[in-house]
Design a protein around this motif. Structure first.
Motif, PDB file in Angstrom:
ATOM      1  N   TRP A 199     -11.955   3.728   8.334  1.00 41.44           N
ATOM      2  CA  TRP A 199     -11.365   4.329   9.396  1.00 41.44           C
ATOM      3  C   TRP A 199     -10.909   3.237  10.433  1.00 41.44           C
ATOM      4  CZ3 TRP A 199     -13.423   4.403  14.205  1.00 41.44           C
ATOM      5  CH2 TRP A 199     -14.815   4.014  14.191  1.00 41.44           C
ATOM      6  N   ARG A 200     -11.533   2.304  10.646  1.00 45.90           N
ATOM      7  CA  ARG A 200     -11.274   1.286  11.564  1.00 45.90           C
ATOM      8  C   ARG A 200     -10.223   0.382  11.388  1.00 45.90           C
ATOM      9  NH1 ARG A 200     -15.748  -2.170  13.523  1.00 45.90           N
ATOM     10  NH2 ARG A 200     -14.366  -2.490  15.358  1.00 45.90           N
ATOM     11  N   ALA A 201      -9.696   0.280  10.104  1.00 51.71           N
ATOM     12  CA  ALA A 201      -8.849  -0.611   9.549  1.00 51.71           C
ATOM     13  C   ALA A 201      -7.520  -0.343  10.075  1.00 51.71           C
ATOM     14  CB  ALA A 201      -8.545  -0.657   8.234  1.00 51.71           C
ATOM     15  N   ASP A 202      -6.728  -1.207  10.403  1.00 56.71           N
ATOM     16  CA  ASP A 202      -5.205  -0.984  10.996  1.00 56.71           C
ATOM     17  C   ASP A 202      -4.464  -0.638  10.094  1.00 56.71           C
ATOM     18  OD1 ASP A 202      -5.740  -2.014  13.956  1.00 56.71           O
ATOM     19  OD2 ASP A 202      -6.396  -3.792  12.742  1.00 56.71           O
ATOM     20  N   LEU A 203      -4.539  -0.903   8.755  1.00 57.72           N
ATOM     21  CA  LEU A 203      -3.617  -0.387   7.795  1.00 57.72           C
ATOM     22  C   LEU A 203      -4.433  -0.637   6.328  1.00 57.72           C
ATOM     23  CD1 LEU A 203      -0.729  -0.007   6.749  1.00 57.72           C
ATOM     24  CD2 LEU A 203      -0.444  -2.428   6.102  1.00 57.72           C
ATOM     25  N   ILE A 204      -4.236   0.411   5.487  1.00 59.53           N
ATOM     26  CA  ILE A 204      -4.801   0.436   4.155  1.00 59.53           C
ATOM     27  C   ILE A 204      -3.960   0.554   3.080  1.00 59.53           C
ATOM     28  CG2 ILE A 204      -6.208   1.861   2.678  1.00 59.53           C
ATOM     29  CD1 ILE A 204      -7.401   3.308   5.248  1.00 59.53           C
ATOM     30  N   LEU A 205      -4.007  -0.518   2.249  1.00 56.55           N
ATOM     31  CA  LEU A 205      -3.215  -0.797   1.066  1.00 56.55           C
ATOM     32  C   LEU A 205      -3.847  -0.435  -0.294  1.00 56.55           C
ATOM     33  CD1 LEU A 205      -1.760  -4.295   1.676  1.00 56.55           C
ATOM     34  CD2 LEU A 205      -0.640  -2.164   2.280  1.00 56.55           C
ATOM     35  N   CYS A 206      -3.256   0.233  -1.159  1.00 55.29           N
ATOM     36  CA  CYS A 206      -3.919   0.791  -2.285  1.00 55.29           C
ATOM     37  C   CYS A 206      -3.296   0.380  -3.690  1.00 55.29           C
ATOM     38  CB  CYS A 206      -4.016   2.302  -2.434  1.00 55.29           C
ATOM     39  SG  CYS A 206      -2.189   3.079  -2.405  1.00 55.29           S
ATOM     40  N   ASN A 207      -4.016   0.205  -4.883  1.00 61.48           N
ATOM     41  CA  ASN A 207      -3.376  -0.468  -5.842  1.00 61.48           C
ATOM     42  C   ASN A 207      -2.873   0.855  -6.680  1.00 61.48           C
ATOM     43  OD1 ASN A 207      -2.865  -1.892  -8.025  1.00 61.48           O
ATOM     44  ND2 ASN A 207      -4.834  -2.686  -8.363  1.00 61.48           N
ATOM     45  N   THR A 208      -1.589   0.868  -7.057  1.00 57.60           N
ATOM     46  CA  THR A 208      -1.280   2.323  -7.723  1.00 57.60           C
ATOM     47  C   THR A 208       0.059   1.861  -8.694  1.00 57.60           C
ATOM     48  OG1 THR A 208      -0.578   4.713  -7.547  1.00 57.60           O
ATOM     49  CG2 THR A 208       0.040   3.088  -5.861  1.00 57.60           C
ATOM     50  N   PHE A 209       0.597   2.739  -9.050  1.00 57.06           N
ATOM     51  CA  PHE A 209       1.753   2.180  -9.970  1.00 57.06           C
ATOM     52  C   PHE A 209       3.128   3.399  -9.939  1.00 57.06           C
ATOM     53  CE2 PHE A 209      -1.093   4.597 -12.745  1.00 57.06           C
ATOM     54  CZ  PHE A 209      -0.150   5.578 -13.229  1.00 57.06           C
ATOM     55  N   ASP A 210       4.428   2.994 -10.022  1.00 62.32           N
ATOM     56  CA  ASP A 210       5.416   3.875  -9.931  1.00 62.32           C
ATOM     57  C   ASP A 210       5.351   4.677 -11.169  1.00 62.32           C
ATOM     58  OD1 ASP A 210       7.627   5.200  -8.703  1.00 62.32           O
ATOM     59  OD2 ASP A 210       8.736   3.881 -10.179  1.00 62.32           O
ATOM     60  N   GLN A 211       5.297   4.017 -12.348  1.00 61.65           N
ATOM     61  CA  GLN A 211       5.653   4.820 -13.479  1.00 61.65           C
ATOM     62  C   GLN A 211       5.059   3.849 -14.726  1.00 61.65           C
ATOM     63  OE1 GLN A 211       9.753   5.466 -14.210  1.00 61.65           O
ATOM     64  NE2 GLN A 211      10.318   3.259 -14.157  1.00 61.65           N
ATOM     65  N   LEU A 212       4.643   4.619 -15.604  1.00 64.63           N
ATOM     66  CA  LEU A 212       4.261   3.821 -16.872  1.00 64.63           C
ATOM     67  C   LEU A 212       5.307   3.130 -17.947  1.00 64.63           C
ATOM     68  CD1 LEU A 212       2.024   6.930 -18.494  1.00 64.63           C
ATOM     69  CD2 LEU A 212       0.987   4.649 -16.968  1.00 64.63           C
ATOM     70  N   GLU A 213       4.796   2.030 -18.376  1.00 63.59           N
ATOM     71  CA  GLU A 213       5.761   1.392 -19.003  1.00 63.59           C
ATOM     72  C   GLU A 213       6.438   2.092 -20.194  1.00 63.59           C
ATOM     73  OE1 GLU A 213       4.297  -2.345 -20.064  1.00 63.59           O
ATOM     74  OE2 GLU A 213       3.646  -2.964 -18.309  1.00 63.59           O
ATOM     75  N   PRO A 214       7.614   1.936 -20.700  1.00 66.02           N
ATOM     76  CA  PRO A 214       8.172   2.678 -21.655  1.00 66.02           C
ATOM     77  C   PRO A 214       7.341   2.293 -23.058  1.00 66.02           C
ATOM     78  CG  PRO A 214       9.615   0.983 -20.996  1.00 66.02           C
ATOM     79  CD  PRO A 214       8.516   1.100 -20.007  1.00 66.02           C
ATOM     80  N   LYS A 215       7.392   3.230 -24.056  1.00 63.08           N
ATOM     81  CA  LYS A 215       6.967   3.140 -25.057  1.00 63.08           C
ATOM     82  C   LYS A 215       7.843   2.013 -25.907  1.00 63.08           C
ATOM     83  CE  LYS A 215       5.197   5.358 -29.689  1.00 63.08           C
ATOM     84  NZ  LYS A 215       5.015   6.492 -30.147  1.00 63.08           N
TER      85      LYS A 215
END
Length: 218
Positions: A199-215
């Motif tokens: 909670w003391r961090a000025d900013l939090i970055l997360c590791n996520t994705f927008d969409q899965l790669e197409p088949k």
């Protein structure tokens, strides 16, 4: 994003799966004009070196262990790692702040919450970057908050786990530490303790994705 300037410190947890995302972030920051110093806690001290392509300089700081000790020792003696690396990081940042282009911010892996305290004490802007998939971090967060109970035995009563904004998950979908209470106790403490001061961090970055790669059809 517009061009930037300044000096940023990047401090990954010293495991390859955590270092790689931090390196990719460092490259992006460098391409935007920032000077980046990548700090690696290690028992193998090396001379600093700078990338030929990016403005990234890699420094090692001592983690408190000897070169002949097994890497697993870091998990078996976590307090030794914390105490030594805290001192090494404090000394390193203090020296960097005396240079012509002193660092203004530290981007750190929340697996090392002590890094946030060090950076705050030395007056840096602090960014927490969770290099694990965000769902794993979310699970650990709810375990830490007491809003999810790890089963005593995952084989006896398989249950579905519910987390905000996610579909119901089976136990096989969960990180190993969240499947059975008491498994990997030292590693469990490591992944949960990352929220101790987040909670003391000025900013939090997360590791996520927008969409899965197409088949791809082969």
């Amino acid at each position: 994003m517009s061009e930037a300037s300044g000096h940023v410190l990047v401090f990954p947890y010293p495991f390859q799966g955590h270092i790689n995302p931090m390196i990719q972030l460092s490259k992006r920051l460098s391409k935007k004009g920032l000077t980046v110093t990548l700090i690696i806690a290690s028992n193998n001290q090396r001379e600093p070196y700078t990338s030929d392509v990016y403005s990234i300089t890699v420094h090692t700081i001592h983690d408190g262990f000897l070169s002949h000790e097994h890497p697993q020792t870091k998990f078996n003696e976590p307090q030794r790692f914390i105490n030594s690396t805290t001192c090494s990081l404090t000394d390193f940042i203090s020296r960097e702040k005396l240079k012509i282009n002193p660092p203004k911010a530290l981007i750190y892996d929340p697996f090392m919450p002590f890094a946030l305290d060090v950076a705050k004490e030395l007056g840096l802007y602090v960014v927490a970057y969770s290099t694990q998939p965000w769902l794993a971090s979310l699970v650990y967060y709810h375990i830490n908050e007491g809003t999810y109970d790890v089963p005593d035995d995952r084989h006896e009563n398989p249950t579905l786990a519910s987390f905000p904004a996610f579909p119901l998950l089976s136990q096989n979908d969960l990180p190993s530490f969240a499947r059975e209470k008491g498994s990997y106790p030292l590693l469990f403490e490591l992944v949960v303790s990352q929220f101790s001061n987040l909670w003391r961090a000025d900013l939090i970055l997360c590791n996520t994705f927008d969409q899965l790669e197409p088949k791809v059809n082969i």
